[in-house]
Design an enzyme around this catalytic site. Structure first.
Site, PDB file in Angstrom:
ATOM      1  N   TYR A 179       2.532   5.468  30.885  1.00 27.81           N
ATOM      2  CA  TYR A 179       3.256   6.382  31.797  1.00 27.81           C
ATOM      3  C   TYR A 179       2.287   7.098  32.762  1.00 27.81           C
ATOM      4  CZ  TYR A 179       5.974  10.649  32.942  1.00 27.81           C
ATOM      5  OH  TYR A 179       6.590  11.701  33.569  1.00 27.81           O
ATOM      6  N   ILE A 180       1.374   7.862  32.241  1.00 28.67           N
ATOM      7  CA  ILE A 180       0.495   8.636  33.131  1.00 28.67           C
ATOM      8  C   ILE A 180      -0.543   7.702  33.759  1.00 28.67           C
ATOM      9  CG2 ILE A 180      -0.998  10.671  33.315  1.00 28.67           C
ATOM     10  CD1 ILE A 180       0.350  11.663  30.654  1.00 28.67           C
ATOM     11  N   ASP A 201      -7.842  -4.002  23.160  1.00 27.50           N
ATOM     12  CA  ASP A 201      -7.693  -2.809  22.323  1.00 27.50           C
ATOM     13  C   ASP A 201      -8.998  -2.012  22.383  1.00 27.50           C
ATOM     14  OD1 ASP A 201      -7.408  -1.173  19.844  1.00 27.50           O
ATOM     15  OD2 ASP A 201      -5.628  -2.430  19.613  1.00 27.50           O
ATOM     16  N   SER A 246      -4.566  17.703  25.610  1.00 32.63           N
ATOM     17  CA  SER A 246      -3.183  18.204  25.623  1.00 32.63           C
ATOM     18  C   SER A 246      -3.158  19.699  25.344  1.00 32.63           C
ATOM     19  CB  SER A 246      -2.412  17.472  24.526  1.00 32.63           C
ATOM     20  OG  SER A 246      -1.214  18.137  24.247  1.00 32.63           O
ATOM     21  N   TYR A 297      -1.664  14.237  15.330  1.00 35.25           N
ATOM     22  CA  TYR A 297      -1.864  13.933  16.756  1.00 35.25           C
ATOM     23  C   TYR A 297      -2.733  15.010  17.413  1.00 35.25           C
ATOM     24  CZ  TYR A 297      -0.955  13.828  21.767  1.00 35.25           C
ATOM     25  OH  TYR A 297      -1.117  13.833  23.126  1.00 35.25           O
ATOM     26  N   LYS A 323      -6.718  15.011  19.202  1.00 36.34           N
ATOM     27  CA  LYS A 323      -7.145  15.534  20.507  1.00 36.34           C
ATOM     28  C   LYS A 323      -8.291  16.527  20.327  1.00 36.34           C
ATOM     29  CE  LYS A 323      -4.352  13.224  23.121  1.00 36.34           C
ATOM     30  NZ  LYS A 323      -4.905  12.042  23.786  1.00 36.34           N
ATOM     31  N   ASN A 368      11.604  11.153  22.193  1.00 31.08           N
ATOM     32  CA  ASN A 368      11.300  12.417  21.511  1.00 31.08           C
ATOM     33  C   ASN A 368      11.309  13.567  22.503  1.00 31.08           C
ATOM     34  OD1 ASN A 368      10.608  11.374  18.872  1.00 31.08           O
ATOM     35  ND2 ASN A 368       8.801  10.478  19.869  1.00 31.08           N
ATOM     36  N   GLY A 427       7.892  22.698  13.838  1.00 33.58           N
ATOM     37  CA  GLY A 427       6.607  22.523  14.533  1.00 33.58           C
ATOM     38  C   GLY A 427       6.634  22.934  15.990  1.00 33.58           C
TER      39      GLY A 427
HETATM   40  P1  NAD Z   1       1.700   6.077  27.011  1.00 28.82           P
HETATM   41  O1  NAD Z   1       1.996   5.712  25.590  1.00 28.82           O
HETATM   42  O2  NAD Z   1       2.679   5.716  28.052  1.00 28.82           O
HETATM   43  O3  NAD Z   1       0.258   5.515  27.425  1.00 28.82           O
HETATM   44  C1  NAD Z   1      -0.776   5.328  26.489  1.00 28.82           C
HETATM   45  C2  NAD Z   1      -1.212   3.879  26.611  1.00 28.82           C
HETATM   46  O4  NAD Z   1      -2.270   3.634  25.697  1.00 28.82           O
HETATM   47  C3  NAD Z   1      -0.087   2.890  26.289  1.00 28.82           C
HETATM   48  O5  NAD Z   1       0.045   1.978  27.365  1.00 28.82           O
HETATM   49  C4  NAD Z   1      -0.568   2.181  25.019  1.00 28.82           C
HETATM   50  O6  NAD Z   1      -0.147   0.824  24.973  1.00 28.82           O
HETATM   51  C5  NAD Z   1      -2.067   2.335  25.149  1.00 28.82           C
HETATM   52  N1  NAD Z   1      -2.805   2.288  23.876  1.00 28.82           N
HETATM   53  C6  NAD Z   1      -2.553   2.982  22.738  1.00 28.82           C
HETATM   54  N2  NAD Z   1      -3.467   2.665  21.812  1.00 28.82           N
HETATM   55  C7  NAD Z   1      -4.321   1.764  22.367  1.00 28.82           C
HETATM   56  C8  NAD Z   1      -5.450   1.058  21.896  1.00 28.82           C
HETATM   57  N3  NAD Z   1      -5.891   1.188  20.656  1.00 28.82           N
HETATM   58  N4  NAD Z   1      -6.090   0.226  22.739  1.00 28.82           N
HETATM   59  C9  NAD Z   1      -5.647   0.033  24.004  1.00 28.82           C
HETATM   60  N5  NAD Z   1      -4.563   0.670  24.501  1.00 28.82           N
HETATM   61  C10 NAD Z   1      -3.907   1.529  23.687  1.00 28.82           C
HETATM   62  O7  NAD Z   1       1.429   7.662  27.015  1.00 28.82           O
HETATM   63  P2  NAD Z   1       1.176   8.656  28.234  1.00 28.82           P
HETATM   64  O8  NAD Z   1       2.269   9.648  28.199  1.00 28.82           O
HETATM   65  O9  NAD Z   1       0.865   7.928  29.473  1.00 28.82           O
HETATM   66  O10 NAD Z   1      -0.126   9.393  27.688  1.00 28.82           O
HETATM   67  C11 NAD Z   1      -1.440   9.047  28.100  1.00 28.82           C
HETATM   68  C12 NAD Z   1      -2.425   9.961  27.390  1.00 28.82           C
HETATM   69  O11 NAD Z   1      -2.103  11.317  27.698  1.00 28.82           O
HETATM   70  C13 NAD Z   1      -2.390   9.847  25.857  1.00 28.82           C
HETATM   71  O12 NAD Z   1      -3.715   9.943  25.378  1.00 28.82           O
HETATM   72  C14 NAD Z   1      -1.586  11.044  25.450  1.00 28.82           C
HETATM   73  O13 NAD Z   1      -1.923  11.498  24.150  1.00 28.82           O
HETATM   74  C15 NAD Z   1      -1.987  12.062  26.508  1.00 28.82           C
HETATM   75  N6  NAD Z   1      -0.997  13.122  26.692  1.00 28.82           N
HETATM   76  C16 NAD Z   1       0.298  12.784  26.972  1.00 28.82           C
HETATM   77  C17 NAD Z   1       1.246  13.788  27.118  1.00 28.82           C
HETATM   78  C18 NAD Z   1       2.699  13.444  27.382  1.00 28.82           C
HETATM   79  O14 NAD Z   1       3.562  14.281  27.102  1.00 28.82           O
HETATM   80  N7  NAD Z   1       3.035  12.279  27.924  1.00 28.82           N
HETATM   81  C19 NAD Z   1       0.880  15.131  26.982  1.00 28.82           C
HETATM   82  C20 NAD Z   1      -0.452  15.429  26.722  1.00 28.82           C
HETATM   83  C21 NAD Z   1      -1.386  14.419  26.567  1.00 28.82           C
HETATM   84  N1  UDP Z   2      13.802  19.657  23.181  1.00 31.24           N
HETATM   85  C1  UDP Z   2      15.158  19.709  22.914  1.00 31.24           C
HETATM   86  N2  UDP Z   2      15.840  18.556  22.675  1.00 31.24           N
HETATM   87  C2  UDP Z   2      15.234  17.337  22.699  1.00 31.24           C
HETATM   88  C3  UDP Z   2      13.851  17.279  22.980  1.00 31.24           C
HETATM   89  C4  UDP Z   2      13.167  18.455  23.203  1.00 31.24           C
HETATM   90  O1  UDP Z   2      15.738  20.807  22.890  1.00 31.24           O
HETATM   91  O2  UDP Z   2      15.913  16.316  22.439  1.00 31.24           O
HETATM   92  C5  UDP Z   2      13.059  20.896  23.475  1.00 31.24           C
HETATM   93  C6  UDP Z   2      11.919  21.181  22.520  1.00 31.24           C
HETATM   94  O3  UDP Z   2      12.395  21.896  21.394  1.00 31.24           O
HETATM   95  C7  UDP Z   2      10.967  21.984  23.408  1.00 31.24           C
HETATM   96  C8  UDP Z   2      11.197  21.395  24.790  1.00 31.24           C
HETATM   97  O4  UDP Z   2      12.473  20.744  24.748  1.00 31.24           O
HETATM   98  O5  UDP Z   2      11.366  23.351  23.451  1.00 31.24           O
HETATM   99  C9  UDP Z   2      10.141  20.364  25.201  1.00 31.24           C
HETATM  100  O6  UDP Z   2      10.044  19.389  24.183  1.00 31.24           O
HETATM  101  P1  UDP Z   2       9.192  18.062  24.351  1.00 31.24           P
HETATM  102  O7  UDP Z   2       9.325  17.282  23.084  1.00 31.24           O
HETATM  103  O8  UDP Z   2       9.580  17.392  25.619  1.00 31.24           O
HETATM  104  O9  UDP Z   2       7.700  18.592  24.572  1.00 31.24           O
HETATM  105  P2  UDP Z   2       6.744  19.438  23.586  1.00 31.24           P
HETATM  106  O10 UDP Z   2       7.539  19.923  22.417  1.00 31.24           O
HETATM  107  O11 UDP Z   2       5.693  18.488  23.218  1.00 31.24           O
HETATM  108  O12 UDP Z   2       6.241  20.569  24.410  1.00 31.24           O
END
Ligand code: NAD
Ligand code: UDP
Length: 337
Positions: free
Chosen positions: A11-12, A58, A124, A148, A152, A197, A293
Site C-alpha cells: 500500500y504505502i 524475501d 509507527s 507488532y 517496530k 482491520n 488494546g
Molecule cells: P503492506 O502490507 O501493504 O506492505 C508491506 C509489504 O511488505 C507487502 O507488499 C508484503 O508483501 C511485503 N512483505 C512482508 N514481509 C516481507 C518479507 N519477508 N520479504 C519481502 N516482502 C515482505 O503494508 P503497508 O501499509 O504498505 O505498510 C508498509 C510499512 O509501513 C510496514 O512496515 C508497516 O508496518 C508500516 N506501517 C504501516 C501503517 C499502516 O497503517 N498501513 C502504519 C504504520 C506503519
Molecule cells: N475502528 C472502528 N471500527 C473498525 C475499525 C476501527 O471503530 O472496524 C476504530 C478503532 O477503534 C480506532 C480507529 O477506528 O479508534 C482507528 O482504527 P484503525 O484500526 O484504523 O487504526 P489504529 O487502531 O491502528 O490506530
C-alpha cells in the site's frame, strides 16, 4: 539515484514508487508478495509512464538480496517490508519477530556488504504506547502493546545502535500515524486481504455493499463524541515524506526520527460523517464494545518534520475520503479482475 524499495508492491510502498519515479529516480522493488500483488507495479507504470524493476524476493533470503544488490548500484533503501496486523501479531508472534526483525537484520547485513548505508525505515505511532501526552513528540518515551509494536521498537533500536557503532550509516525512522486514502487516479490503493482491520477500508467496503455494517469500537471514551481519535494522513502525503527524508539523508548524521501525521485528530464518527459528506453516501454503522488494546487518542506533533525536512501534509480529510472511495469503487476486488 537508485532506490531499493522493500515491500514496494504494498500500500504505502506503491504510492512511494510513484513519487520516486516521478522525481526521476530509478526504482528497484523487492517484495515476497505475502500481502500484495505485483499488479500494483503495472498500475504504477500506467500512472507514471515509467517502470520500476521488480524482484520477487524475501528479505529473509540473503542470497536473493545479494543478487539484487549485485545487479544494481543501489544508493539508498526505503524499507517498508514487514507484517503489520496487530491482532495477528498477538496470535503468531514468532512469525512477526522472524519476518520483521530477522528480515531487517539480513537486509542490513547485505546493505553493509555492498556499502549501502542509507535507509529510510517505516516505523509507527504505535511505539508511543499508551500516553495522554498529546500531541505526540518524537522525544517521548516509547513502549509496545503488541508483538507488532515490539518489532517496530526493536528495529528502531537496532538501527540506532548500528548508527552509533559506525557513523557512516545514515538512517531515518519515520513514525507514521494513520495512513488512509489512495492515489487520485484511483489506480492504486490499500488492498487488504479478507475482512479489513482498519477503519477506512472497512468504511469503503460498507459503502460498496461488500460488508453490511461498520462496528464502531466504543462510544464511551473520554473524547468529544465518545469514539476514538486518530491522526489520519493521506498516503500520498506520507509517500512524499519519504522523498523528503531521502533528500536530507546525505546531510544527516546518524539516526533521525520524524512523526508523519497532520497534527489533527478526528474521531471515528468524524471520519464516518466526513466520508458520507465527501461522497454523498450513507454508512450503516452500529456502536460495538471497545476493541482490546485500542488507545483513546493519538495525534502527532509534526513540527519537527516541517522544520527539518520541509514536509507537511497537504491533503485534507475530504481528499482522504474521496480518494479512498474512488479506489474502492473502481477496484471492488482490489487488483484482482
Ligand atoms: P503492506 O502490507 O501493504 O506492505 C508491506 C509489504 O511488505 C507487502 O507488499 C508484503 O508483501 C511485503 N512483505 C512482508 N514481509 C516481507 C518479507 N519477508 N520479504 C519481502 N516482502 C515482505 O503494508 P503497508 O501499509 O504498505 O505498510 C508498509 C510499512 O509501513 C510496514 O512496515 C508497516 O508496518 C508500516 N506501517 C504501516 C501503517 C499502516 O497503517 N498501513 C502504519 C504504520 C506503519
Ligand atoms: N475502528 C472502528 N471500527 C473498525 C475499525 C476501527 O471503530 O472496524 C476504530 C478503532 O477503534 C480506532 C480507529 O477506528 O479508534 C482507528 O482504527 P484503525 O484500526 O484504523 O487504526 P489504529 O487502531 O491502528 O490506530
Amino acid at each position: 539515484m537508485t532506490v531499493l524499495v522493500t515491500g514496494g508492491t504494498g500500500y504505502i510502498g506503491s504510492h512511494t514508487c510513484v513519487l520516486l519515479l516521478e522525481a526521476g529516480h530509478d526504482v528497484v522493488v523487492i517484495d515476497n508478495l505475502s500481502n500484495s500483488s505485483e499488479k500494483s507495479l503495472e498500475r504504477v507504470e500506467e500512472i507514471t509512464g515509467k517502470k520500476a524493476t521488480f524482484y520477487k524476493c524475501d528479505i529473509l533470503d540473503t542470497e536473493g538480496m545479494r543478487k539484487v544488490f549485485s545487479a544494481h548500484k543501489i544508493d539508498a533503501v526505503i524499507h517498508f517490508a514487514g507484517l503489520k496486523a496487530v491482532g495477528e501479531s498477538v496470535a503468531i508472534p514468532l512469525k512477526y519477530y522472524d519476518n520483521n526483525i530477522t528480515g531487517t537484520l539480513r537486509l542490513l547485513e547485505v546493505m553493509g556488504e555492498f556499502g549501502v548505508k542509507k535507509m529510510v525505515f517505516s516505523s509507527s505511532a504505535t511505539v508511543y504506547g499508551v500516553t495522554d501526552k498529546m500531541p505526540l513528540t518524537e522525544d517521548l518515551p516509547t513502549s509496545a502493546n503488541s508483538p507488532y509494536g515490539q518489532t517496530k521498537l526493536m528495529i528502531e533500536q537496532i538501527l540506532t545502535d548500528l548508527c552509533v557503532s559506525d557513523d557512516s550509516w545514515k538512517i531515518t525512522l519515520l513514525r507514521y500515524f494513520n495512513p488512509v486514502g489512495a492515489h487520485e487516479s484511483g489506480k492504486i490503493g490499500e488492498n487488504p486481504r479478507g475482512i479489513p482491520n482498519n477503519l477506512m477500508p472497512y468504511i469503503t467496503q460498507v459503502a460498496s455493499g461488500k460488508l453490511a455494517q461498520l462496528s464502531i469500537f466504543g462510544d464511551d471514551y473520554p473524547t468529544k463524541d465518545g469514539t476514538g481519535v486518530r491522526d489520519y494522513i493521506h498516503v500520498v502525503d506520507l509517500a512524499d515524506g519519504h522523498l523528503k527524508a531521502l533528500d536530507k539523508l546525505d546531510a544527516q548524521k546518524g539516526v533521525e526520527i520524524y512523526n508523519l501525521g497532520t497534527g489533527v485528530g478526528y474521531s471515528v464518527l468524524d471520519l464516518v460523517h466526513a466520508f458520507e459528506e465527501a461522497n454523498d453516501l450513507k454508512i450503516n454503522y452500529k456502536i460495538a464494545p471497545r476493541r482490546p488494546g485500542d488507545v483513546t487518542v493519538c495525534y502527532a506533533d509534526a513540527t519537527k518534520a516541517a522544520r527539518e525536512l520541509g514536509w507537511s501534509a497537504k491533503k485534507n480529510v475530504v481528499d482522504m475520503c474521496r480518494d479512498s472511495w474512488r479506489w474502492q469503487k473502481n477496484n471492488p476486488n482490489g487488483y484482482e479482475a
